[in-house]
Design a protein around this motif. Structure first.
Motif, PDB file in Angstrom:
ATOM      1  N   ALA A  86       0.824  -1.211   0.000  1.00  0.00           N
ATOM      2  CA  ALA A  86       0.000   0.000   0.000  1.00  0.00           C
ATOM      3  C   ALA A  86       0.858   1.260   0.000  1.00  0.00           C
ATOM      4  N   GLY A  87       2.189   1.107   0.128  1.00  0.00           N
ATOM      5  CA  GLY A  87       3.097   2.252   0.033  1.00  0.00           C
ATOM      6  C   GLY A  87       3.760   2.692   1.318  1.00  0.00           C
ATOM      7  N   HIS A  88       3.570   1.955   2.391  1.00  0.00           N
ATOM      8  CA  HIS A  88       4.115   2.360   3.690  1.00  0.00           C
ATOM      9  C   HIS A  88       5.188   1.393   4.168  1.00  0.00           C
ATOM     10  N   ASP A  89       6.331   1.945   4.571  1.00  0.00           N
ATOM     11  CA  ASP A  89       7.421   1.133   5.120  1.00  0.00           C
ATOM     12  C   ASP A  89       7.027   0.638   6.506  1.00  0.00           C
ATOM     13  N   THR A  90       7.409  -0.593   6.807  1.00  0.00           N
ATOM     14  CA  THR A  90       7.202  -1.153   8.143  1.00  0.00           C
ATOM     15  C   THR A  90       8.572  -1.466   8.735  1.00  0.00           C
ATOM     16  N   ALA A  91       8.557  -2.008   9.928  1.00  0.00           N
ATOM     17  CA  ALA A  91       9.804  -2.342  10.612  1.00  0.00           C
ATOM     18  C   ALA A  91      10.641  -3.343   9.808  1.00  0.00           C
ATOM     19  N   ALA A  92       9.973  -4.274   9.124  1.00  0.00           N
ATOM     20  CA  ALA A  92      10.710  -5.338   8.435  1.00  0.00           C
ATOM     21  C   ALA A  92      10.593  -5.309   6.912  1.00  0.00           C
ATOM     22  N   VAL A  93       9.623  -4.567   6.382  1.00  0.00           N
ATOM     23  CA  VAL A  93       9.387  -4.582   4.937  1.00  0.00           C
ATOM     24  C   VAL A  93       9.304  -3.156   4.409  1.00  0.00           C
ATOM     25  N   LYS A  94      10.124  -2.858   3.424  1.00  0.00           N
ATOM     26  CA  LYS A  94      10.124  -1.527   2.817  1.00  0.00           C
ATOM     27  C   LYS A  94       9.225  -1.552   1.578  1.00  0.00           C
ATOM     28  N   ALA A  95       8.404  -0.511   1.439  1.00  0.00           N
ATOM     29  CA  ALA A  95       7.549  -0.387   0.255  1.00  0.00           C
ATOM     30  C   ALA A  95       8.418  -0.172  -0.981  1.00  0.00           C
ATOM     31  N   ASP A  97       9.538   1.595  -4.447  1.00  0.00           N
ATOM     32  CA  ASP A  97       9.516   3.009  -4.832  1.00  0.00           C
ATOM     33  C   ASP A  97       8.229   3.337  -5.579  1.00  0.00           C
ATOM     34  N   GLU A  98       7.767   2.421  -6.404  1.00  0.00           N
ATOM     35  CA  GLU A  98       6.531   2.633  -7.162  1.00  0.00           C
ATOM     36  C   GLU A  98       5.336   2.797  -6.222  1.00  0.00           C
ATOM     37  N   ALA A  99       5.228   1.940  -5.210  1.00  0.00           N
ATOM     38  CA  ALA A  99       4.117   2.042  -4.255  1.00  0.00           C
ATOM     39  C   ALA A  99       4.222   3.332  -3.449  1.00  0.00           C
ATOM     40  N   TYR A 100       5.433   3.664  -2.999  1.00  0.00           N
ATOM     41  CA  TYR A 100       5.638   4.895  -2.224  1.00  0.00           C
ATOM     42  C   TYR A 100       5.309   6.128  -3.068  1.00  0.00           C
ATOM     43  N   ASN A 101       5.770   6.149  -4.302  1.00  0.00           N
ATOM     44  CA  ASN A 101       5.526   7.298  -5.177  1.00  0.00           C
ATOM     45  C   ASN A 101       4.057   7.459  -5.532  1.00  0.00           C
ATOM     46  N   GLY A 102       3.264   6.412  -5.369  1.00  0.00           N
ATOM     47  CA  GLY A 102       1.834   6.464  -5.626  1.00  0.00           C
ATOM     48  C   GLY A 102       1.031   7.104  -4.500  1.00  0.00           C
ATOM     49  N   LEU A 103       1.694   7.379  -3.374  1.00  0.00           N
ATOM     50  CA  LEU A 103       1.001   8.010  -2.247  1.00  0.00           C
ATOM     51  C   LEU A 103       0.710   9.480  -2.562  1.00  0.00           C
ATOM     52  N   HIS A 104      -0.347  10.000  -1.962  1.00  0.00           N
ATOM     53  CA  HIS A 104      -0.665  11.423  -2.057  1.00  0.00           C
ATOM     54  C   HIS A 104       0.502  12.227  -1.467  1.00  0.00           C
ATOM     55  N   SER A 105       0.697  13.443  -1.934  1.00  0.00           N
ATOM     56  CA  SER A 105       1.854  14.244  -1.493  1.00  0.00           C
ATOM     57  C   SER A 105       1.885  14.461   0.019  1.00  0.00           C
ATOM     58  N   CYS A 106       0.730  14.595   0.663  1.00  0.00           N
ATOM     59  CA  CYS A 106       0.740  14.816   2.112  1.00  0.00           C
ATOM     60  C   CYS A 106       1.090  13.541   2.887  1.00  0.00           C
ATOM     61  N   CYS A 107       1.050  12.404   2.211  1.00  0.00           N
ATOM     62  CA  CYS A 107       1.312  11.120   2.865  1.00  0.00           C
ATOM     63  C   CYS A 107       2.779  10.693   2.779  1.00  0.00           C
ATOM     64  N   LYS A 108       3.572  11.436   2.027  1.00  0.00           N
ATOM     65  CA  LYS A 108       4.966  11.038   1.847  1.00  0.00           C
ATOM     66  C   LYS A 108       5.765  11.362   3.112  1.00  0.00           C
ATOM     67  N   TYR A 109       6.351  10.347   3.660  1.00  0.00           N
ATOM     68  CA  TYR A 109       7.131  10.417   4.900  1.00  0.00           C
ATOM     69  C   TYR A 109       8.609  10.365   4.533  1.00  0.00           C
ATOM     70  N   GLU A 110       9.459  10.702   5.484  1.00  0.00           N
ATOM     71  CA  GLU A 110      10.906  10.657   5.252  1.00  0.00           C
ATOM     72  C   GLU A 110      11.353   9.202   5.247  1.00  0.00           C
ATOM     73  N   ARG A 111      12.058   8.828   4.181  1.00  0.00           N
ATOM     74  CA  ARG A 111      12.506   7.428   4.046  1.00  0.00           C
ATOM     75  C   ARG A 111      13.946   7.271   4.436  1.00  0.00           C
TER      76      ARG A 111
END
Length: 111
Positions: A86-95, A97-111
């Motif tokens: 769904a585009g969100h990094d977790t403790a063990a699994v990183k999203a 780049d395609e999923a992360y880039n698909g997030l709305h601009s306000c949802c982009k967190y520091e990676r």
């Protein structure tokens, strides 16, 4: 005396049932990155879509997902994979780049 034995039996049976339910639905806390209410909805929906997940709650403030699941049907790793898709990094699994880039601009967190 019979009432005492009946009461003790009822208490023991109730305790056993509660204990069995807790074993079937263990609580896990998973770090999940996000920013806002839209993230909360997306993260919780992704987790709830995993078969065997009973309930979830993601805290924006501490970025922790509390999840109750049935270990006979799923694992915390499967939940994390769904959230990463769904585009969100977790403790063990990183999203991806395609999923992360698909997030709305306000949802982009520091990676």
């Amino acid at each position: 005396m019979k009432k005492l034995v009946a009461t003790l039996t009822l208490v023991l049976l109730t305790s056993a049932a509660v204990s069995a339910q807790e074993k079937e639905q263990p609580k896990q806390v998973i770090a999940v990155k996000g920013q806002c209410e839209m993230c909360k909805k997306r993260i919780e929906k992704a987790a709830l879509d995993v078969k065997g997940v009973r309930s979830v709650d993601w805290s924006i403030a501490d970025q922790q997902l509390t999840v109750y699941l049935n270990p006979k049907k799923t694992t915390g790793k499967e939940v994390q994979n769904a959230i990463a898709k769904a585009g969100h990094d977790t403790a063990a699994v990183k999203a991806t780049d395609e999923a992360y880039n698909g997030l709305h601009s306000c949802c982009k967190y520091e990676r």
